[in-house]
Design a protein around this motif. Structure first.
Motif: not given
Length: 662
Positions: A343-351
């Protein structure tokens, strides 16, 4: 570090350098995507200004890494080898690089900044790495006397490049320049394809030395902290961070984005965040598909058949469009929840890179596979675009790319069928691609949102859109009895001229502010036989074509802002005059071949905070009508800052240009 004793060892060193440049580019972009972008994210106005400046700096450094990757691949191509765009997937365990070179995807926090400073440090600098970057405890040994490629240790990336340079010098001294540098220039990238200062083909040892000097002096292991180097840039950010933190201890420039995001369940236990929450998981899958497609196009750029066909610039522009798409999705992911378990953690592109090979067996295969892949990604983006308009725009861009590759495939197959199978290779390398003509449908101009005057005459109706007018005065000078200037109230009198004269004056209006509707059923304004964009001195781009701007049919004429100041972007509103914009209307002529087709639909997509992405047959003309270049895809500057006007050179990133996309 021991210099290479033969070509294969040198190629191995260059491939490792390419992997380092590639991974650094991804880590810098990931950090830049994670930065906050508004005061609503717990930033003051002063802090937001600093954070936006840092984002521009980090992305500019990432663009430098792209230059370095291109130069390294030119060095590889000069050895007679294929370019190397593959790399290990994140998170990268210890082993592929020396124990002291750790790379990971992490949001832009203080430890990440310290890590960037450490990676870009000069050999004589005393810096400590960020504490949350795991390092191995191993030594690589020596490859001296080995026939196989053998990776050795080095303390800084600069040391690797110094060893590469010594290896080139030793091999040239022993074997001769012509024996070592066997790669053809057509297999290398230049500034004709990408507006990256310093991107040069490698044909001599002097070229090798110049390329490596460019890479090292820009910051990776430079012998001193030169102004503008990556090390100096990151140190400047660190100093500004210290000042902002002292002023407000709670200052945090980055979003709470995942460390080491992954798109598949983890195999090895560790600090990983599996992106499973929707819509982040689907968006991540799409972003990685775009990234993988971009790598396949980059790998194809070095194939000589593109140069022989004269289509390499078009493919280059496709890769740039995909880079922009990856940036859009990478930034969007940092605003989406990653996993309910975090919870509270946002996603990101993994390349993430797939197992598929980046090269192709033959041009016809390449066209077929790329057309299919572009179409598949386009369909996904158009579905996602039902709730996110920016993704719909990307979907349309990919659909255009799919059509282009399908047309090229059809042309190649037709040529091979006509010439016979024995002439297959010769046909592929010799003739230009013939693109089938596209159907033309007469569109109506989209309203600007400003006041529109409508004057109805017996033979025709004249419409005047104040929001598009740039006061070229073609109307009041060409038909002063129809357009009575400075007259209060009614001022347009259609009955004062024949329909043919009204249409002629409308066509002379560069902005499309004037349109004429005939009442007699006769021939109205039609698409031009030659699509053109005329570069106006110290002013806008005057475009004449069957226009589709930001996904909408938009008539045949428009003047598009290139000073960056218009309050009616993408259209010109005359702000270049009050803003004192200075830009030549006579850019230098570029070598270009005649287009197989000179008209047809012209798509103009304003990229968010970036240039105008134009696809379709187009001739760029100077203000006096001289042909500057003929092309089918191009990015045109609209921030006013490019040093290569009217073309984009990515100066919008450094300048912090802001403008809506589609």
């Amino acid at each position: 570090m021991t210099p290479a004793s033969h070509r294969d060892q040198l190629n191995g060193m260059l491939c490792e350098a390419a992997e380092i440049e590639h991974t650094l580019m991804c880590t810098y972009l990931y950090a830049a995507f994670s930065l906050k972008q508004s005061t609503a994210e717990d930033l003051t106005e002063a802090e937001l200004a600093a954070v936006r400046r840092w984002r521009r700096e980090i992305i500019a450094v990432a663009v430098d890494e792209m230059l370095h990757l291109a130069l390294v691949n030119n060095l590889i191509a000069a050895l007679g080898e294929r370019p190397h765009y593959r790399r290990f997937n994140f998170p990268i365990s210890s082993g592929p690089f020396p124990a002291d070179v750790a790379v990971a995807l992490a949001p832009f926090d203080r430890e990440t900044l310290e890590h960037f400073v450490y990676l870009e440090r000069p050999q004589n600098a005393k810096e400590k790495d960020g504490s949350h970057y795991e390092k191995g405890q191993y030594k690589r040994g020596s490859g001296q006397g080995r026939l196989m490629q053998f990776a050795e240790d080095y303390d800084t990336v600069g040391m690797l490049y110094h060893s590469i340079l010594h290896s080139f010098r030793n091999l040239v001294d022993r074997l001769g320049e012509a024996t070592v540098l066997v790669g053809h220039p057509d297999t290398q990238l230049t500034q004709k394809e990408y507006a990256l200062e310093g991107l040069l083909p490698i044909q001599t040892l002097a070229d090798v030395e110049q390329a490596i000097h460019r890479i090292v002096s820009q910051g990776e292991g430079s012998s001193e902290s030169t102004a503008g180097s990556h090390y100096a840039r990151f140190c400047a950010i660190r100093s500004e961070w210290d000042a902002l933190s002292a002023a407000r201890p709670g200052f945090a420039p980055g979003r709470n984005v995942a460390h080491n995001p992954i798109m598949r369940p983890q195999v090895v236990p560790g600090n990983r965040v599996h992106i499973v929450a929707e819509p982040a998981a689907t968006l991540l899958d799409t972003g990685n598909a775009l990234y993988g497609l971009m790598l396949r196009l980059l790998g194809l750029m070095n194939d000589p058949w593109l140069a022989h066909r004269g289509i390499r610039p078009t493919v280059a522009r496709q890769t740039l469009a995909l880079m922009h798409a990856v940036t859009e999705i990478g930034t969007a992911l940092t605003q989406l929840p990653a996993n309910p378990a975090h919870p509270g953690i946002q996603a990101g592109l993994t390349f993430t890179v797939s197992r598929a090979a980046l090269s192709f067996v033959a041009p016809t295969n390449a066209c077929a596979v790329l057309a299919e892949r572009c179409a598949a990604i386009s369909e996904r983006l158009l579905v996602l675009g039902s709730s996110q308009p920016a993704l719909a725009h990307l979907g349309l861009t990919l659909r255009d790319m799919a059509a282009t590759w399908a047309q090229w495939q059809a042309g190649l197959l037709a040529e091979c069928a006509a010439a016979g199978a024995t002439a297959h290779v010769a046909i592929l390398l010799a003739q230009p691609v013939v693109t089938p003509p596209a159907a033309s449908v007469a569109p109506s101009p989209a309203p600007s949102g400003g006041k529109v005057d409508v004057a109805v005459g017996e033979a025709a109706t004249v419409r005047f859109d104040h929001g598009r007018c740039i006061h070229s005065r073609q109307c009041v000078m060409g038909e002063p009895e129809v357009f009575v200037a400075n007259k209060p109230g009614e001022w347009i009198y259609p009955q004062a001229a024949s329909v043919e004269r009204l249409i002629r004056i409308a066509i002379a209006c560069p902005s499309g502010a004037i349109t004429v509707e005939r009442h007699d059923g006769g021939e109205a304004e039609c698409a031009p036989l030659v699509n053109q964009a005329r570069v106006r001195e110290n002013g806008p781009l005057a475009v004449h074509a069957e226009l589709h701007i930001a996904g909408r049919a938009d008539g045949y004429r428009a003047t598009l802002c290139r000073c960056g100041l218009s309050r009616n972007k993408p259209f010109c509103d005359g702000s270049h005059v009050e803003g004192g914009f200075v830009a030549t209307g006579e850019p230098a002529t570029r070598q270009s071949d005649p287009l197989p087709q000179r008209n047809g639909p012209l798509r103009v997509d304003p990229l968010r905070n970036g240039p105008l992405s134009v696809s379709g047959n187009l001739e760029v003309l100077s203000g006096t009508g001289r042909t500057v270049e003929r092309l089918s895809q191009v990015r045109l500057c609209r921030c006013g800052q490019s040093r290569n006007k009217p073309y984009c050179d990515n100066s919008h990133i450094e300048a912090g240009f802001e403008a809506d996309g589609v």
